[in-house]
Design a protein around this motif. Structure first.
Motif, PDB file in Angstrom:
ATOM      1  N   VAL A   1       0.848  -1.191   0.000  1.00 37.99           N
ATOM      2  CA  VAL A   1       0.000   0.000   0.000  1.00 37.99           C
ATOM      3  C   VAL A   1       0.878   1.233   0.000  1.00 37.99           C
ATOM      4  O   VAL A   1       1.943   1.259   0.625  1.00 37.99           O
ATOM      5  CB  VAL A   1      -0.993  -0.004   1.193  1.00 37.99           C
ATOM      6  CG1 VAL A   1      -0.282   0.086   2.517  1.00 37.99           C
ATOM      7  CG2 VAL A   1      -2.029   1.080   1.064  1.00 37.99           C
ATOM      8  N   LYS A   2       0.471   2.257  -0.758  1.00 41.42           N
ATOM      9  CA  LYS A   2       1.218   3.517  -0.775  1.00 41.42           C
ATOM     10  C   LYS A   2       0.266   4.676  -0.990  1.00 41.42           C
ATOM     11  O   LYS A   2      -0.846   4.488  -1.493  1.00 41.42           O
ATOM     12  CB  LYS A   2       2.293   3.489  -1.861  1.00 41.42           C
ATOM     13  CG  LYS A   2       1.759   3.393  -3.279  1.00 41.42           C
ATOM     14  CD  LYS A   2       2.881   3.416  -4.284  1.00 41.42           C
ATOM     15  CE  LYS A   2       2.291   3.408  -5.691  1.00 41.42           C
ATOM     16  NZ  LYS A   2       3.300   3.331  -6.728  1.00 41.42           N
ATOM     17  N   GLY A   3       0.706   5.850  -0.590  1.00 39.65           N
ATOM     18  CA  GLY A   3      -0.078   7.069  -0.777  1.00 39.65           C
ATOM     19  C   GLY A   3      -1.102   7.267   0.315  1.00 39.65           C
ATOM     20  O   GLY A   3      -1.519   6.333   0.994  1.00 39.65           O
ATOM     21  N   GLY A   4      -1.500   8.517   0.512  1.00 37.47           N
ATOM     22  CA  GLY A   4      -2.545   8.840   1.478  1.00 37.47           C
ATOM     23  C   GLY A   4      -2.093   8.678   2.916  1.00 37.47           C
ATOM     24  O   GLY A   4      -0.911   8.536   3.211  1.00 37.47           O
ATOM     25  N   GLY A   5      -3.059   8.685   3.819  1.00 39.86           N
ATOM     26  CA  GLY A   5      -2.791   8.546   5.239  1.00 39.86           C
ATOM     27  C   GLY A   5      -3.238   7.189   5.735  1.00 39.86           C
ATOM     28  O   GLY A   5      -3.715   6.354   4.963  1.00 39.86           O
ATOM     29  N   PRO A   6      -3.124   6.963   7.042  1.00 34.60           N
ATOM     30  CA  PRO A   6      -3.465   5.645   7.597  1.00 34.60           C
ATOM     31  C   PRO A   6      -4.911   5.230   7.336  1.00 34.60           C
ATOM     32  O   PRO A   6      -5.171   4.081   6.979  1.00 34.60           O
ATOM     33  CB  PRO A   6      -3.222   5.814   9.096  1.00 34.60           C
ATOM     34  CG  PRO A   6      -2.351   6.998   9.235  1.00 34.60           C
ATOM     35  CD  PRO A   6      -2.583   7.866   8.044  1.00 34.60           C
ATOM     36  N   LYS A   7      -5.867   6.140   7.498  1.00 32.15           N
ATOM     37  CA  LYS A   7      -7.275   5.776   7.321  1.00 32.15           C
ATOM     38  C   LYS A   7      -7.576   5.428   5.869  1.00 32.15           C
ATOM     39  O   LYS A   7      -8.236   4.431   5.575  1.00 32.15           O
ATOM     40  CB  LYS A   7      -8.190   6.923   7.789  1.00 32.15           C
ATOM     41  CG  LYS A   7      -9.663   6.545   7.765  1.00 32.15           C
ATOM     42  CD  LYS A   7     -10.492   7.544   8.527  1.00 32.15           C
ATOM     43  CE  LYS A   7     -11.866   7.013   8.798  1.00 32.15           C
ATOM     44  NZ  LYS A   7     -12.860   7.329   7.824  1.00 32.15           N
ATOM     45  N   GLY A   8      -7.070   6.233   4.952  1.00 33.41           N
ATOM     46  CA  GLY A   8      -7.265   5.955   3.526  1.00 33.41           C
ATOM     47  C   GLY A   8      -6.638   4.636   3.130  1.00 33.41           C
ATOM     48  O   GLY A   8      -7.218   3.860   2.369  1.00 33.41           O
ATOM     49  N   GLN A   9      -5.458   4.351   3.683  1.00 33.03           N
ATOM     50  CA  GLN A   9      -4.779   3.096   3.369  1.00 33.03           C
ATOM     51  C   GLN A   9      -5.565   1.898   3.906  1.00 33.03           C
ATOM     52  O   GLN A   9      -5.738   0.901   3.205  1.00 33.03           O
ATOM     53  CB  GLN A   9      -3.363   3.095   3.951  1.00 33.03           C
ATOM     54  CG  GLN A   9      -2.413   3.997   3.209  1.00 33.03           C
ATOM     55  CD  GLN A   9      -0.989   3.874   3.678  1.00 33.03           C
ATOM     56  OE1 GLN A   9      -0.710   3.238   4.694  1.00 33.03           O
ATOM     57  NE2 GLN A   9      -0.075   4.482   2.956  1.00 33.03           N
ATOM     58  N   ALA A  10      -6.061   2.008   5.139  1.00 36.02           N
ATOM     59  CA  ALA A  10      -6.825   0.900   5.734  1.00 36.02           C
ATOM     60  C   ALA A  10      -8.086   0.622   4.925  1.00 36.02           C
ATOM     61  O   ALA A  10      -8.435  -0.540   4.680  1.00 36.02           O
ATOM     62  CB  ALA A  10      -7.177   1.222   7.182  1.00 36.02           C
TER      63      ALA A  10
END
Length: 130
Positions: free
Chosen positions: A67-76
């Motif tokens: 996973v790459k890009g965005g923040g923790p919530k977007g990644q989850a």
């Protein structure tokens, strides 16, 4: 399932690539255990949700995630969608249960771009009468 299945999930700026294979229920995110990668319990639950929705899936599949890009919530949430899509490739009968939980719908909300002559997307600079 003869070989691993892969799927892509997206949310905001995050892109998750998931590789699903037969195993014992280990979830690895960027070569770390998902509980070490996502320290917040809510995000761990988001990642687990598709596996818990399908009975027996949590202990019969291994998941490897890049996973790459965005923040923790977007990644989850990107991982959540990618796992759901990969499970549908394994068995199409899983689809109604996953759809009922809202895991098959792409959340298309993105940050609005900043416009010229404005402080942010819509916020103007402070107006001074004099």
């Amino acid at each position: 399932m003869e070989k691993q299945k892969n799927a892509v999930g997206r949310r905001k700026e995050a892109v998750a690539r998931v590789y699903l294979s037969k195993g014992t229920g280990i979830i690895t995110v960027n070569e770390k255990d998902y509980k070490n990668y996502f320290t917040i319990m809510y995000l761990q639950n988001q990642v687990e949700l598709p596996m818990k929705t399908i009975e027996g899936a949590a202990t019969s599949f291994d998941v490897v995630v890049n996973v790459k890009g965005g923040g923790p919530k977007g990644q989850a949430e990107a991982i959540k969608m990618a796992i759901a899509r990969a499970l549908c490739q394994v068995n199409e009968e899983y689809r109604p249960a996953l759809k009922k939980e809202g895991l098959m719908t792409r959340d298309s909300r993105m940050v609005e771009r900043k416009k010229f002559g404005k402080a942010k997307a819509r916020r103007s600079f402070q107006f001074s009468k004099r």
